[in-house]
Design an enzyme around this catalytic site. Structure first.
Site, PDB file in Angstrom:
ATOM      1  N   PHE A   1      10.980   3.310   7.329  1.00 35.57           N
ATOM      2  CA  PHE A   1      11.332   2.131   8.113  1.00 35.57           C
ATOM      3  C   PHE A   1      10.875   0.823   7.477  1.00 35.57           C
ATOM      4  O   PHE A   1      11.145  -0.251   8.004  1.00 35.57           O
ATOM      5  CB  PHE A   1      10.733   2.225   9.524  1.00 35.57           C
ATOM      6  CG  PHE A   1      10.999   3.546  10.194  1.00 35.57           C
ATOM      7  CD1 PHE A   1      12.254   4.118  10.163  1.00 35.57           C
ATOM      8  CD2 PHE A   1       9.979   4.228  10.831  1.00 35.57           C
ATOM      9  CE1 PHE A   1      12.499   5.341  10.762  1.00 35.57           C
ATOM     10  CE2 PHE A   1      10.214   5.453  11.437  1.00 35.57           C
ATOM     11  CZ  PHE A   1      11.485   6.005  11.403  1.00 35.57           C
ATOM     12  N   GLY A   2      10.159   0.878   6.363  1.00 37.82           N
ATOM     13  CA  GLY A   2       9.681  -0.348   5.750  1.00 37.82           C
ATOM     14  C   GLY A   2       8.440  -0.111   4.913  1.00 37.82           C
ATOM     15  O   GLY A   2       8.159   1.013   4.487  1.00 37.82           O
TER      16      GLY A   2
ATOM     17  N   LYS B   1       1.879  -2.590   8.897  1.00 39.60           N
ATOM     18  CA  LYS B   1       3.089  -1.778   8.785  1.00 39.60           C
ATOM     19  C   LYS B   1       4.271  -2.645   9.191  1.00 39.60           C
ATOM     20  O   LYS B   1       4.361  -3.099  10.334  1.00 39.60           O
ATOM     21  CB  LYS B   1       2.959  -0.559   9.701  1.00 39.60           C
ATOM     22  CG  LYS B   1       4.068   0.468   9.566  1.00 39.60           C
ATOM     23  CD  LYS B   1       3.737   1.681  10.431  1.00 39.60           C
ATOM     24  CE  LYS B   1       4.761   2.779  10.303  1.00 39.60           C
ATOM     25  NZ  LYS B   1       4.391   3.973  11.119  1.00 39.60           N
TER      26      LYS B   1
ATOM     27  N   LEU C   1       0.822  -1.214   0.000  1.00 33.35           N
ATOM     28  CA  LEU C   1       0.000   0.000   0.000  1.00 33.35           C
ATOM     29  C   LEU C   1       0.853   1.259   0.000  1.00 33.35           C
ATOM     30  O   LEU C   1       0.418   2.320  -0.444  1.00 33.35           O
ATOM     31  CB  LEU C   1      -0.927   0.002   1.217  1.00 33.35           C
ATOM     32  CG  LEU C   1      -1.931  -1.156   1.313  1.00 33.35           C
ATOM     33  CD1 LEU C   1      -2.696  -1.084   2.629  1.00 33.35           C
ATOM     34  CD2 LEU C   1      -2.901  -1.124   0.137  1.00 33.35           C
ATOM     35  N   GLY C   2       2.057   1.143   0.545  1.00 32.08           N
ATOM     36  CA  GLY C   2       2.936   2.305   0.615  1.00 32.08           C
ATOM     37  C   GLY C   2       4.280   1.922   1.208  1.00 32.08           C
ATOM     38  O   GLY C   2       4.461   0.823   1.727  1.00 32.08           O
ATOM     39  N   GLU C   3       5.233   2.837   1.122  1.00 29.45           N
ATOM     40  CA  GLU C   3       6.562   2.617   1.671  1.00 29.45           C
ATOM     41  C   GLU C   3       6.995   3.846   2.446  1.00 29.45           C
ATOM     42  O   GLU C   3       6.670   4.976   2.068  1.00 29.45           O
ATOM     43  CB  GLU C   3       7.566   2.308   0.559  1.00 29.45           C
ATOM     44  CG  GLU C   3       7.265   1.018  -0.189  1.00 29.45           C
ATOM     45  CD  GLU C   3       8.397   0.586  -1.104  1.00 29.45           C
ATOM     46  OE1 GLU C   3       9.561   0.881  -0.757  1.00 29.45           O
ATOM     47  OE2 GLU C   3       8.112  -0.027  -2.140  1.00 29.45           O
ATOM     48  N   GLY C   4       7.705   3.619   3.544  1.00 26.97           N
ATOM     49  CA  GLY C   4       8.182   4.714   4.370  1.00 26.97           C
ATOM     50  C   GLY C   4       9.648   4.548   4.695  1.00 26.97           C
ATOM     51  O   GLY C   4      10.353   3.721   4.113  1.00 26.97           O
TER      52      GLY C   4
ATOM     53  N   ASP D   1       3.076  16.441  15.049  1.00 23.98           N
ATOM     54  CA  ASP D   1       3.515  16.372  13.656  1.00 23.98           C
ATOM     55  C   ASP D   1       2.310  16.320  12.724  1.00 23.98           C
ATOM     56  O   ASP D   1       2.260  15.541  11.786  1.00 23.98           O
ATOM     57  CB  ASP D   1       4.420  15.157  13.437  1.00 23.98           C
ATOM     58  CG  ASP D   1       5.153  15.205  12.095  1.00 23.98           C
ATOM     59  OD1 ASP D   1       5.330  16.327  11.553  1.00 23.98           O
ATOM     60  OD2 ASP D   1       5.551  14.140  11.581  1.00 23.98           O
TER      61      ASP D   1
END
Length: 446
Positions: A32-33, A50, A27-30, A144
């Protein structure tokens, strides 16, 4: 989109499993993984998992952010906040099982379609304030807030996410203020930049004001490539407010982006304003929702095997608070320990196989005069002469959890009963089948 379909087909073909969850497309990447779509093979429900690489967060020295996010999300149960249901872990990764939100980021919505009509934007803002108001009531300050951290579901409702920089009451100093400078440059409040301490609620309101401005205008109130110039603009305040906005919207933005935190409008002031109240429907939530009650059993960190080509019946799941801490640098065990001193548990390891262990435990406790019931791979041990707490009867559950072919963990949990009897039972069992005991847990058991 083609890549996602191919990835989904490949995952289905390989049979990628994480405990009871079947993993699908990314679904997505950040930093940390990855975040992957997952299906609970028991209930059929959809989730987002996640996947956090332990070595990555160790290298970046941000393990505190992961701990903080988990600690915070376990407190929050609100329709406008992404829900955390479960935390799993392996030797190399942490898996956060989250509510699946498929509408994307509010940021992407604004970039692709531009500003929202005021009626639609106000509805999103109302939900944002409802969610943040709830956080503040729980002593949680996000710190944030930005468009990228506001997700949309399929109905266009917002879901606040990413609490890695959030603050809890224990993060306040003796002066009652927060002192850690954090947040995203365009959304950070001027008092945070001043580095003299700030009120978490007021700084969140500033960030919400920036979000409202972007929702209604399609651009940032303060922006510059030069950070020094950007910070000067933020500290000065007074952003350009388009005259085509309604008087109520202009007033709201101006009061939320007041550079003086003392004069800045509060959550109460926002909610009581005529502009906010227009067509306002408060979010409904049940803070005591038992379906997501968090405790050692229902909301546990479990060490799991990540397997390909195996179904959910594969015996790979173990309950392992201490073991996660023993096997890696990141000890998450303290987040989910119950404070109820009436419940006690002890753990020890054994090199016997799981089946033999259960048989040995059953035989041992029966020789001590206890009755044993088997259910779902667990043993329930009860004292024949006592059937209730008031009657003094002891009730204990025993579970064997496989770590490897040559190592198992035995967990004994006292449901109720006399502590001295529990200690006697524990000592007899560990003498018969154990190789290593958790001395801290044993001390607590008495």
């Amino acid at each position: 989109m083609v890549r996602n379909r191919e990835e989904t087909a490949a995952a289905a073909k390989k049979g990628m499993w994480l405990g009871k969850y079947e993993l699908g497309r990314t679904l997505g990447e950040g930093n940390f993984g990855k975040v992957k779509f997952a299906r609970d093979t028991v209930s059929g429900d959809s989730f987002a998992i996640k996947i956090i690489d332990k070595s990555r967060i160790a290298h970046l020295n941000v393990s505190f952010q992961i701990k903080r996010e988990i600690r915070t999300l376990k407190l929050l149960k609100h329709p406008n906040i992404v829900r955390l249901y479960e935390v799993l872990a392996s030797k190399t990764k942490i898996y956060m099982v989250l509510e699946c939100i498929t509408g994307g980021e509010l940021f992407d919505r604004i970039v692709s379609k531009g500003k929202l009509p005021e009626t639609e934007g106000r509805k999103m803002f109302q939900q944002l304030i409802d969610g943040i108001s709830y956080c503040h009531s729980k002593g949680v300050f996000h710190r944030d807030l930005k468009l990228e951290n506001v997700l949309l579901d399929t109905k266009g409702n917002i879901k606040i996410t990413d609490f890695g920089l959030s603050a809890l009451p224990q993060h306040f100093r003796d002066d009652g203020l927060l002192h850690t400078t954090c947040g995203s440059p365009n959304y950070v409040a001027p008092e945070v930049l001043a580095n003299r301490g700030y009120d978490g609620a007021a700084s969140d309101i500033w960030s919400c004001g920036v979000i409202l401005y972007v929702i209604l205008t399609g651009c940032l109130p303060f922006d510059d490539r030069n950070l020094a110039v950007l910070y000067q603009k933020i500290c000065k305040g007074d952003p350009p407010i388009p005259k085509w906005l309604s008087p109520g919207a202009r007033t709201m933005i101006k009061r939320m982006l007041d550079p003086n935190p003392v004069k800045r409008i509060t959550i109460t002031g926002i909610k009581s304003s005529e502009w906010f109240q227009h067509a306002y429907t408060p979010s409904n939530y049940d803070d005591d929702d038992e379906d997501v009650h968090i405790d050692d059993e229902d909301f546990s960190i479990q060490e799991v095997g990540f397997e390909e080509g195996k179904g959910p019946d594969s015996p790979t799941v173990i309950n392992a608070f201490q073991l996660i801490g023993m096997s890696s640098f990141l000890d998450l065990s303290g987040f989910f320990e119950k404070e109820d001193v009436s419940e006690r548990k002890v753990r020890f390891t054994s090199d016997s196989c799981g089946k033999d262990l259960l048989e040995k435990i059953e035989r041992t406790v029966e020789e001590m005069g206890y009755r044993v019931q088997k259910k779902h791979g667990k043993l329930k041990v009860t004292e024949e002469r006592g059937q209730t707490v008031e009657g003094g009867g002891l009730s204990v559950t025993a579970e064997v959890m496989e770590i490897s072919a040559s190592l198992n963990v035995v967990e004994l949990r006292k449901v109720h009963g006399d502590s001295s009897l529990y200690r006697q039972l524990y000592e007899r069992v560990v003498d018969e089948v154990g190789t290593h005991a958790n001395s801290k847990a044993l001390a607590k058991a008495s």
